[in-house]
Write a protein that holds these residues in place. Structure first.
Motif, PDB file in Angstrom:
ATOM      1  N   GLY A   1      72.430  16.465 -20.191  1.00 50.82           N
ATOM      2  CA  GLY A   1      71.735  16.850 -18.973  1.00 50.82           C
ATOM      3  C   GLY A   1      72.103  16.030 -17.760  1.00 50.82           C
ATOM      4  N   ARG A   2      73.156  15.213 -17.867  1.00 51.31           N
ATOM      5  CA  ARG A   2      73.580  14.418 -16.715  1.00 51.31           C
ATOM      6  C   ARG A   2      74.644  15.174 -15.919  1.00 51.31           C
ATOM      7  N   ILE A   3      74.598  15.024 -14.606  1.00 47.79           N
ATOM      8  CA  ILE A   3      75.561  15.707 -13.745  1.00 47.79           C
ATOM      9  C   ILE A   3      76.924  15.031 -13.862  1.00 47.79           C
ATOM     10  N   THR A   4      77.933  15.818 -14.211  1.00 51.12           N
ATOM     11  CA  THR A   4      79.287  15.287 -14.360  1.00 51.12           C
ATOM     12  C   THR A   4      80.157  15.584 -13.142  1.00 51.12           C
ATOM     13  N   GLU A   5      80.002  16.764 -12.575  1.00 52.24           N
ATOM     14  CA  GLU A   5      80.797  17.152 -11.413  1.00 52.24           C
ATOM     15  C   GLU A   5      79.935  17.939 -10.439  1.00 52.24           C
ATOM     16  N   ALA A   6      80.242  17.801  -9.158  1.00 54.26           N
ATOM     17  CA  ALA A   6      79.517  18.561  -8.138  1.00 54.26           C
ATOM     18  C   ALA A   6      80.472  18.901  -7.000  1.00 54.26           C
ATOM     19  N   TYR A   7      80.396  20.126  -6.534  1.00 52.11           N
ATOM     20  CA  TYR A   7      81.260  20.592  -5.448  1.00 52.11           C
ATOM     21  C   TYR A   7      80.410  21.305  -4.394  1.00 52.11           C
TER      22      TYR A   7
ATOM     23  N   ASP B   1      77.855  20.783 -12.452  1.00 53.50           N
ATOM     24  CA  ASP B   1      78.147  20.856 -13.897  1.00 53.50           C
ATOM     25  C   ASP B   1      77.428  19.719 -14.598  1.00 53.50           C
ATOM     26  N   GLU B   2      76.923  20.008 -15.813  1.00 52.91           N
ATOM     27  CA  GLU B   2      76.219  19.003 -16.600  1.00 52.91           C
ATOM     28  C   GLU B   2      76.909  18.784 -17.940  1.00 52.91           C
ATOM     29  N   ASP B   3      76.671  17.597 -18.537  1.00 52.61           N
ATOM     30  CA  ASP B   3      77.095  17.374 -19.918  1.00 52.61           C
ATOM     31  C   ASP B   3      75.960  17.772 -20.855  1.00 52.61           C
TER      32      ASP B   3
ATOM     33  N   GLN C   1      75.569  25.624 -12.347  1.00 52.46           N
ATOM     34  CA  GLN C   1      74.641  26.351 -11.497  1.00 52.46           C
ATOM     35  C   GLN C   1      74.738  25.858 -10.067  1.00 52.46           C
ATOM     36  N   THR C   2      74.403  26.742  -9.129  1.00 51.99           N
ATOM     37  CA  THR C   2      74.430  26.393  -7.714  1.00 51.99           C
ATOM     38  C   THR C   2      73.024  26.081  -7.238  1.00 51.99           C
TER      39      THR C   2
END
Length: 399
Positions: free
Chosen positions: A127-133, A122-124, A48-49
């Motif tokens: 619920g933890r953030i794995t990637e962010a752009y 992106d989350e696993d 999600q953005t």
């Protein structure tokens, strides 16, 4: 109670009714008519953005060294953007988002400290953030300021009419978001759906702005007739030129959305022509009707023939500028494409026969013809609806 005061009260009741309808529709949830809506958790699992604020920026030299030399002075810059999330379920958290600046491409997303940006997250499964752009610049705040300025100017200079204009704008937006777009996604025939919605927008807009009277009715009939003429001419010549409606990349992308299997792309093209011509045609219809109405008030004994002649003269003055308005609007939207064709010296014969260009030509000329036909139609309807009894009595008194 006089007839004038009755109409004034009806105008007030109509305005209040429309405000109530707008409020009710605003409270309704907006969702497409097809497909099951995704839950918030499912949306987060798919990525999600969210909005964030840039705190600091640093280059990731380690990643840059892994990229082979591109030559010719080109390079790819990797940035680690420290960002504080301002929305979503991770609001308040500080994360590192990646931003890539590829100098081989013209469009490069350059961010600075303090900028508000959109972050794709992106989350696993936990619920933890794995990637962010970094997805884009957050522009909505300044667009809201521009909208607020527009509304203020509208109210300051338009006063009561300005407030009514805001109501009609809200009504038009709701008609598009709540009726037209969901209806098209649900597979309804684009042309009848668009005609019905445009007729409703025209009626409500003009009744709210100018009240319930013969002037408004003449403008509504003239506008609806002009828009229908534009749509009919577009359909005839669109069929003769075998337009597919797939000349633009955005239209082709519709074939790949979940609801895109049953789209009538040619119908969408004609529906777009009808919507695109509505504003200019409505302006012409109301201008002609208002001019004739004021003329009749100033000179009640004017004959119907002279009234029609005056209306046509006013229409001819309007016609040139409004036809230019449509042509310049469509030219402005296609300006980069026109420059591209000219820069590559594409032959005129090839240029004019491309589906995309032919579609724009049909759109422009059909809209302009519909606009021109609105002038005589509104003029004759205004003359037919005039108060002939009052005209005769004033003429007799003058004699």
């Amino acid at each position: 109670m006089t007839k004038k005061s009755k109409f004034k009260r009806m105008d007030t009741y109509l305005t209040l009714a429309v405000v109530l309808i707008v409020i009710i529709v605003l409270c309704l949830p907006f969702s497409p008519l097809t497909g099951e809506p995704s839950s918030q958790q499912e949306q987060w699992e798919q990525g999600q953005t969210v909005r964030g604020k840039v705190l600091s920026i640093s280059r990731n030299i380690e990643k840059e060294q892994m990229i082979p030399d591109l030559g010719e002075g080109y390079s790819i810059i990797y940035q680690d953007v420290e960002t504080k999330l301002l929305a979503g379920k991770h609001k308040g958290e500080t994360i590192i988002a990646e931003n890539i600046i590829d100098e081989r491409f013209i469009y490069k997303l350059v961010v600075e400290e303090g900028d508000e940006v959109l972050i794709y997250v992106d989350e696993d499964h936990e619920g933890r953030i794995t990637e962010a752009y970094v997805a884009d610049i957050y522009r909505q705040k300044y667009l809201s300021y521009l909208l607020a300025l527009f509304l203020i100017v509208l109210v300051v200079f338009g006063r009561a009419k300005g407030l009514k204009t805001i109501i009609t704008l809200a009504l038009t937006g709701l008609a598009i978001l709540k009726l037209l777009l969901p209806g098209l996604l649900a597979g309804y025939d684009p042309i009848p759906l668009t005609v019905i919605i445009c007729a409703g927008i025209t009626a409500f807009t003009l009744f709210i702005i100018s009240g319930i009277n013969k002037k408004t009715i003449a403008a509504i009939i003239g506008t609806t007739g002009g828009v229908l003429a534009a749509g009919l001419i577009a359909m005839i010549f669109g069929s003769l030129t075998k337009l597919t409606g797939l000349g633009e990349h955005e239209t082709q992308m519709l074939a790949f959305i979940p609801q895109g299997n049953g789209f009538d792309f040619t119908g969408l093209l004609f529906a777009g022509i009808i919507i695109g011509s509505l504003g200019a045609v409505m302006d012409v219809g109301m201008s002609i009707s208002s001019a004739l109405h004021e003329m009749e008030i100033i000179k009640p004994d004017i004959t119907t023939r002279k009234l029609i002649s005056a209306g046509m003269n006013v229409g001819r003055d309007i016609m040139g500028t409004m036809a230019n308005t449509l042509i310049l609007a469509y030219t402005g939207a296609s300006l980069p494409l026109l420059l591209l064709f000219m820069a590559n010296a594409i032959p005129v014969e090839q240029f004019l026969n491309w589906d995309m260009i032919s579609s724009e030509i049909v759109r422009t000329l059909a809209g302009s013809i519909g606009l021109i036909l609105t002038i005589p139609l509104t003029t004759f309807v205004s003359a037919a609806l005039r108060d002939k009894k009052r005209s005769k009595s004033n003429s007799q008194l003058k004699d």
